[in-house]
Motif scaffolding. Structure first.
Motif, PDB file in Angstrom:
ATOM      1  N   ILE A 136      56.421   1.120  47.112  1.00 31.20           N
ATOM      2  CA  ILE A 136      57.395   1.390  48.176  1.00 31.20           C
ATOM      3  C   ILE A 136      56.732   1.395  49.559  1.00 31.20           C
ATOM      4  CG2 ILE A 136      58.978   3.157  49.082  1.00 31.20           C
ATOM      5  CD1 ILE A 136      59.326   3.995  46.063  1.00 31.20           C
ATOM      6  N   LEU A 169      60.550  13.756  51.759  1.00 29.52           N
ATOM      7  CA  LEU A 169      61.689  13.653  52.674  1.00 29.52           C
ATOM      8  C   LEU A 169      61.713  14.844  53.631  1.00 29.52           C
ATOM      9  CD1 LEU A 169      64.485  12.335  50.266  1.00 29.52           C
ATOM     10  CD2 LEU A 169      62.949  11.026  51.753  1.00 29.52           C
ATOM     11  N   VAL A 229      69.611   7.592  50.349  1.00 28.66           N
ATOM     12  CA  VAL A 229      68.229   7.205  50.625  1.00 28.66           C
ATOM     13  C   VAL A 229      68.032   5.772  50.128  1.00 28.66           C
ATOM     14  CG1 VAL A 229      65.802   7.806  50.343  1.00 28.66           C
ATOM     15  CG2 VAL A 229      67.549   9.598  50.187  1.00 28.66           C
ATOM     16  N   PHE A 284      65.387   2.534  49.547  1.00 27.14           N
ATOM     17  CA  PHE A 284      63.962   2.265  49.309  1.00 27.14           C
ATOM     18  C   PHE A 284      63.713   0.761  49.360  1.00 27.14           C
ATOM     19  CE2 PHE A 284      65.295   5.973  46.951  1.00 27.14           C
ATOM     20  CZ  PHE A 284      64.313   6.917  47.206  1.00 27.14           C
ATOM     21  N   LEU A 336      59.944  13.757  45.396  1.00 26.12           N
ATOM     22  CA  LEU A 336      60.411  12.982  46.543  1.00 26.12           C
ATOM     23  C   LEU A 336      60.925  13.919  47.638  1.00 26.12           C
ATOM     24  CD1 LEU A 336      61.218  10.346  47.961  1.00 26.12           C
ATOM     25  CD2 LEU A 336      63.360  10.406  46.635  1.00 26.12           C
ATOM     26  N   ILE A 395      61.326   3.885  53.420  1.00 23.43           N
ATOM     27  CA  ILE A 395      62.362   4.800  52.938  1.00 23.43           C
ATOM     28  C   ILE A 395      63.269   5.088  54.126  1.00 23.43           C
ATOM     29  CG2 ILE A 395      62.812   7.111  52.007  1.00 23.43           C
ATOM     30  CD1 ILE A 395      60.019   7.015  50.725  1.00 23.43           C
ATOM     31  N   ALA A 422      68.238  12.242  45.233  1.00 26.93           N
ATOM     32  CA  ALA A 422      66.878  12.086  45.763  1.00 26.93           C
ATOM     33  C   ALA A 422      66.185  13.438  45.938  1.00 26.93           C
ATOM     34  CB  ALA A 422      66.935  11.355  47.106  1.00 26.93           C
ATOM     35  N   LEU A 459      58.937   5.080  42.505  1.00 26.97           N
ATOM     36  CA  LEU A 459      59.937   6.084  42.188  1.00 26.97           C
ATOM     37  C   LEU A 459      60.038   6.252  40.670  1.00 26.97           C
ATOM     38  CD1 LEU A 459      62.235   7.668  43.704  1.00 26.97           C
ATOM     39  CD2 LEU A 459      63.710   5.722  43.183  1.00 26.97           C
ATOM     40  N   ILE A 497      59.157   5.778  57.197  1.00 27.20           N
ATOM     41  CA  ILE A 497      60.329   6.614  56.916  1.00 27.20           C
ATOM     42  C   ILE A 497      61.178   6.596  58.176  1.00 27.20           C
ATOM     43  CG2 ILE A 497      61.181   8.853  56.134  1.00 27.20           C
ATOM     44  CD1 ILE A 497      58.529   9.375  54.810  1.00 27.20           C
TER      45      ILE A 497
END
Ligand code: MTE
Length: 300
Positions: free
Chosen positions: A221, A137, A149, A151, A133, A224, A181, A207, A88
């Motif tokens: 994923i 975050l 955002v 991905f 999500l 991010i 998101a 997602l 992230i």
């Protein structure tokens, strides 16, 4: 988080698991113009099949494992999904590599069951397990300058035979606006029908955005990124005329090659019912406000 979305769909409305597994055959049978004979054939083939996970004769899209509808189920077993780390980064307080195990152990809430409608040319109700999500975050701390955002899916030629071919610009990427998101309907799914997600459906984490078309649901994923600018998306890069950034389910906007005004209900029997597709796939009350004042024909 103050607002938590509540399931309004009942267990009894969930699409039968065997139909979910075999949906692409049902769709392919009808879509190929085989008509009733084709549908009857697939129905018969299904009747002979046990509804087990070993028997996943699943037709779906995961181009990293090939562009054929049968390729993901045949090839996705090579993807190593544990351990799994998601990076992230971008406009967050604490960028870094987050282990999925740690993410799950730190979730403030239990993983929850989400029964969501989903729609392409067909529609189903699928029970996902996962978490919002927004919770993920918030773990990384979103900076006020972040607006989008981005991905990214894993890109592993040794484990994903499809990425050896330039059918898409790898890695597969997707994006959401930050408010989309952060909406409680936007989830990271780790399970389906009460089990771990099979590799071909995006293990270990994908997602799910139930008011958008299925291709927005990026699989497996690994990264991010919080950004200020609208991020690129794979299908838009491949064909901007046909696939926009928003991809909201919208019966009033036809895809250039087909109408999106109605859908076949998977599981409604041999003579599958057609029903009108609802704006935002029936979630307009919850998410319509995100698009207030926008021309949804321009921002499709
Ligand atoms: N994610 C990745 N990484 N690669 C893909 O090819 N295909 C998309 C989306 N996510 C895709 C992807 C498309 S076109 C669809 S329709 C859905 O995954 C299919 O998801 P399903 O397994 O739930 O049917």
């Amino acid at each position: 988080m103050a607002y938590r979305w509540k399931n309004d769909l009942k267990e009894s409305q969930v699409t039968d698991q065997s139909l979910w597994l075999n949906r692409r055959q049902l769709i392919a049978g009808a879509g190929a113009g085989l008509g009733l004979a084709g549908i009857a054939q697939t129905a018969q083939a299904e009747a002979l099949e046990p509804n087990s996970w070993d028997d996943v004769t699943n037709y779906n899209n995961y181009y990293e494992f090939g562009t054929g509808k049968e390729d993901p189920a045949a090839n996705a077993h090579t993807l190593v999904t544990s351990p799994w780390t998601v990076k992230i980064d971008g406009l967050v307080d604490t960028p870094g590599d987050y282990a999925l195990e740690d993410i799950l152990s730190k979730m403030t809430i239990e993983e929850r069951l989400y029964r969501f409608r989903c729609v392409e040319a067909w529609s189903m109700v699928v029970p996902w397990n996962g978490f919002e999500l927004a919770d993920l975050l918030e773990m990384a701390g979103v900076l006020s300058s972040a607006k989008y955002v981005a991905f990214e899916t894993a890109n592993r030629p040794d484990e994903m035979p499809g990425v050896r071919y330039p059918v898409l610009d790898w890695p597969y990427v997707e994006g959401l606006r930050l408010d989309e998101a952060m909406h409680p309907l936007t989830i990271m799914a780790t399970g389906i029908y009460g089990k771990d997600i099979p590799n071909q459906n995006g293990a270990p984490m994908r997602l799910v955005v139930p008011w958008k078309y299925g291709f927005k649901s990026i699989k497996s994923i690994v990264r991010i990124t919080l950004t200020e600018d609208e991020p690129p998306t794979s299908w838009n890069k491949a064909n901007a005329r046909e696939y926009g950034f928003y991809s909201n389910v919208n019966p009033e906007v036809s895809h250039p090659r087909w109408s999106q005004a109605s859908e076949r209900v998977i599981g409604s029997g041999l003579f599958a019912t057609r029903q009108d597709t609802l704006m935002m796939n029936g979630y307009a009350d919850e998410v319509g406000g995100l698009y207030a004042g926008m021309d949804l024909k321009a921002f499709f």
